[in-house]
Design a protein around this motif. Sequence first.
Motif, PDB file in Angstrom:
ATOM      1  N   PRO A   1      39.332  21.701  37.939  1.00  0.00           N
ATOM      2  CA  PRO A   1      40.004  22.452  39.077  1.00  0.00           C
ATOM      3  C   PRO A   1      41.149  21.442  39.717  1.00  0.00           C
ATOM      4  O   PRO A   1      40.852  20.466  40.155  1.00  0.00           O
ATOM      5  N   ASN A   2      42.070  21.951  40.014  1.00  0.00           N
ATOM      6  CA  ASN A   2      43.249  21.319  40.873  1.00  0.00           C
ATOM      7  C   ASN A   2      44.486  22.403  41.202  1.00  0.00           C
ATOM      8  O   ASN A   2      44.076  23.380  41.001  1.00  0.00           O
ATOM      9  N   THR A   3      45.403  22.055  41.846  1.00  0.00           N
ATOM     10  CA  THR A   3      46.253  22.871  42.457  1.00  0.00           C
ATOM     11  C   THR A   3      47.141  23.606  41.382  1.00  0.00           C
ATOM     12  O   THR A   3      47.684  24.397  42.131  1.00  0.00           O
ATOM     13  N   ASN A   4      47.242  23.306  40.261  1.00  0.00           N
ATOM     14  CA  ASN A   4      47.567  24.169  39.229  1.00  0.00           C
ATOM     15  C   ASN A   4      46.887  25.544  39.544  1.00  0.00           C
ATOM     16  O   ASN A   4      47.366  26.595  39.074  1.00  0.00           O
ATOM     17  N   HIS A   5      45.831  25.814  39.719  1.00  0.00           N
ATOM     18  CA  HIS A   5      44.664  26.813  39.794  1.00  0.00           C
ATOM     19  C   HIS A   5      44.538  27.305  41.057  1.00  0.00           C
ATOM     20  O   HIS A   5      43.823  28.213  41.065  1.00  0.00           O
ATOM     21  N   THR A   6      45.084  26.935  42.153  1.00  0.00           N
ATOM     22  CA  THR A   6      44.899  27.420  43.626  1.00  0.00           C
ATOM     23  C   THR A   6      45.007  29.020  43.706  1.00  0.00           C
ATOM     24  O   THR A   6      44.177  29.584  44.425  1.00  0.00           O
ATOM     25  N   GLY A   7      46.032  29.467  43.055  1.00  0.00           N
ATOM     26  CA  GLY A   7      46.521  31.165  43.140  1.00  0.00           C
ATOM     27  C   GLY A   7      45.277  31.596  42.680  1.00  0.00           C
ATOM     28  O   GLY A   7      44.676  32.699  43.274  1.00  0.00           O
ATOM     29  N   LEU A   8      44.485  31.161  41.863  1.00  0.00           N
ATOM     30  CA  LEU A   8      42.971  31.908  41.131  1.00  0.00           C
ATOM     31  C   LEU A   8      42.008  31.919  42.259  1.00  0.00           C
ATOM     32  O   LEU A   8      41.519  32.860  42.409  1.00  0.00           O
ATOM     33  N   TYR A   9      41.949  30.700  43.193  1.00  0.00           N
ATOM     34  CA  TYR A   9      40.959  30.488  44.061  1.00  0.00           C
ATOM     35  C   TYR A   9      41.079  31.394  45.087  1.00  0.00           C
ATOM     36  O   TYR A   9      40.225  31.860  45.803  1.00  0.00           O
ATOM     37  N   VAL A  10      42.495  31.357  45.574  1.00  0.00           N
ATOM     38  CA  VAL A  10      42.888  32.199  46.674  1.00  0.00           C
ATOM     39  C   VAL A  10      42.351  33.748  46.310  1.00  0.00           C
ATOM     40  O   VAL A  10      41.948  34.457  47.346  1.00  0.00           O
ATOM     41  N   ALA A  11      43.005  34.105  45.187  1.00  0.00           N
ATOM     42  CA  ALA A  11      42.656  35.588  44.739  1.00  0.00           C
ATOM     43  C   ALA A  11      41.153  35.819  44.925  1.00  0.00           C
ATOM     44  O   ALA A  11      40.823  37.104  45.404  1.00  0.00           O
ATOM     45  N   LYS A  12      40.348  34.843  44.516  1.00  0.00           N
ATOM     46  CA  LYS A  12      39.026  34.985  44.618  1.00  0.00           C
ATOM     47  C   LYS A  12      38.511  35.238  45.895  1.00  0.00           C
ATOM     48  O   LYS A  12      37.600  36.163  46.224  1.00  0.00           O
ATOM     49  N   ASN A  13      38.726  34.150  46.876  1.00  0.00           N
ATOM     50  CA  ASN A  13      38.144  34.094  47.949  1.00  0.00           C
ATOM     51  C   ASN A  13      38.726  35.110  48.868  1.00  0.00           C
ATOM     52  O   ASN A  13      37.981  35.294  49.905  1.00  0.00           O
ATOM     53  N   LYS A  14      39.944  35.516  48.945  1.00  0.00           N
ATOM     54  CA  LYS A  14      40.391  36.447  49.582  1.00  0.00           C
ATOM     55  C   LYS A  14      40.232  37.848  49.513  1.00  0.00           C
ATOM     56  O   LYS A  14      40.669  38.887  50.126  1.00  0.00           O
ATOM     57  N   GLY A  15      39.443  37.919  48.386  1.00  0.00           N
ATOM     58  CA  GLY A  15      39.218  39.657  47.973  1.00  0.00           C
ATOM     59  C   GLY A  15      40.289  40.154  47.069  1.00  0.00           C
ATOM     60  O   GLY A  15      40.215  41.379  47.140  1.00  0.00           O
ATOM     61  N   TYR A  16      41.190  39.299  46.542  1.00  0.00           N
ATOM     62  CA  TYR A  16      42.327  40.387  45.987  1.00  0.00           C
ATOM     63  C   TYR A  16      41.839  40.642  44.669  1.00  0.00           C
ATOM     64  O   TYR A  16      42.109  41.833  44.139  1.00  0.00           O
ATOM     65  N   TYR A  17      40.910  40.072  43.909  1.00  0.00           N
ATOM     66  CA  TYR A  17      40.269  40.442  42.760  1.00  0.00           C
ATOM     67  C   TYR A  17      39.431  41.582  42.868  1.00  0.00           C
ATOM     68  O   TYR A  17      39.375  42.677  42.174  1.00  0.00           O
ATOM     69  N   GLU A  18      38.716  41.683  44.333  1.00  0.00           N
ATOM     70  CA  GLU A  18      37.685  42.533  44.482  1.00  0.00           C
ATOM     71  C   GLU A  18      38.387  43.833  44.762  1.00  0.00           C
ATOM     72  O   GLU A  18      38.000  44.985  44.307  1.00  0.00           O
ATOM     73  N   GLU A  19      39.625  43.896  45.335  1.00  0.00           N
ATOM     74  CA  GLU A  19      40.322  44.904  45.734  1.00  0.00           C
ATOM     75  C   GLU A  19      40.929  45.733  44.338  1.00  0.00           C
ATOM     76  O   GLU A  19      41.389  47.044  44.508  1.00  0.00           O
ATOM     77  N   GLU A  20      41.130  44.869  43.282  1.00  0.00           N
ATOM     78  CA  GLU A  20      41.217  45.608  42.107  1.00  0.00           C
ATOM     79  C   GLU A  20      40.120  45.880  41.152  1.00  0.00           C
ATOM     80  O   GLU A  20      40.282  46.451  39.858  1.00  0.00           O
ATOM     81  N   GLY A  21      38.777  45.779  41.876  1.00  0.00           N
ATOM     82  CA  GLY A  21      37.730  46.328  41.002  1.00  0.00           C
ATOM     83  C   GLY A  21      37.163  45.232  40.200  1.00  0.00           C
ATOM     84  O   GLY A  21      36.443  45.549  39.274  1.00  0.00           O
ATOM     85  N   LEU A  22      37.345  43.839  40.298  1.00  0.00           N
ATOM     86  CA  LEU A  22      37.103  42.812  39.429  1.00  0.00           C
ATOM     87  C   LEU A  22      36.220  41.837  40.112  1.00  0.00           C
ATOM     88  O   LEU A  22      36.445  41.407  41.498  1.00  0.00           O
ATOM     89  N   ASP A  23      35.308  41.483  39.479  1.00  0.00           N
ATOM     90  CA  ASP A  23      34.329  40.278  39.890  1.00  0.00           C
ATOM     91  C   ASP A  23      34.746  39.016  39.170  1.00  0.00           C
ATOM     92  O   ASP A  23      34.223  38.894  37.819  1.00  0.00           O
ATOM     93  N   VAL A  24      35.386  38.316  39.783  1.00  0.00           N
ATOM     94  CA  VAL A  24      36.031  36.976  38.745  1.00  0.00           C
ATOM     95  C   VAL A  24      35.026  35.884  39.174  1.00  0.00           C
ATOM     96  O   VAL A  24      34.710  35.246  40.132  1.00  0.00           O
TER      97      VAL A  24
END
Length: 334
Positions: free
Chosen positions: A45-68
């Motif tokens: 994991p590095n800063t290339n991947h930050t958006g993925l972790y933000v989406a996971k931790n901020k609940g953006y995936y969950e808002e779309e019905g996804l458990d990532v």
Amino acid sequence: MKKVISIFIILILVSSIIVACSNDETSNKKNQELEKVTVILDWVPNTNHTGLYVAKNKGYYEEEGLDVEIIQPSEGGAANLIANEQGEFGISYQEEVTYARTSENPLPIKAISAVIQNNTSGFASPKDKNIETPKDFEDKKYGGWGAPMEEAMIKGLMEKEESDFSKVEMVNIGSLDFFTAVKDHVDFTWIFYGWDGVAAKEKGIDLNFIKLQDFDKDLNFYTPVIIANEKLLEDKPELTRKFLKATEKGYEFSIEKPKEAAMELLKDNSEIDENIAIESQKYLADEYKKGVDRWGEMKEDIWSNYANWMYEKKLIESELEVKEAYTNDFLPEK
């Protein structure tokens, strides 16, 4: 009176139990409704991947019905795992996708989004090595991983400078990090400026950096990209759209609030140096969608130029069917 109070207490307890059970049932139902998705990284994991972790931790995936779930790859990288349906989405790079689709047994993977718009990689060396242009590679040691691509790039850049590739000593440094390699073993190596370049600055180490695309426009390729199996794209287009919608939101947050985004990355990866993560994130905030209106957009000429370069250098045996290698169709509309 005591009897009334006792009954009242019992009613409160019963009510609390009912509410608790109801909440548990709602929570369980919610979890059951979330669709499980596995994302396989290309590296640690590095800063290339930050958006993925933000989406996971901020609940953006969950808002779309996804458990990532975000996982690191086993040996061999994400492309083979995604091709074999071991995960829904993976982090790869244009070179890997090109190899995969032009091999004797092509892999059914396709790029669905660029993470960063321009190639931020290049050849780096400590300032005191006096390597300022590809011509200065002569009589120097290059530290790499023994990949044909490395030799082709160095040779190609040197030819443009009318210098002699045979005067470069190629050294396999295995898993050595950049700083150890250039201190004790070699003169220069290939880095991504967004990580090692930023880290060098934080460590007070002056570098010379030869950015690939500054010397050859064909070497401005997408790295990294998000990939998916073609079967998934055909069978579950809506899942892909939901995933990219939430992921885009994560990267937009990383662009607007790089320091806060870096802290989201660190929540899951505490081994990363905090100062380097924050400074790297600030650097990449300007790179994620540089030159385009929406995050993730890919251009045909970038895919074509690099694929043609690889074919000319005999790195691939057949020409890439560019329009089959990537798609923008699943990105959120603007």
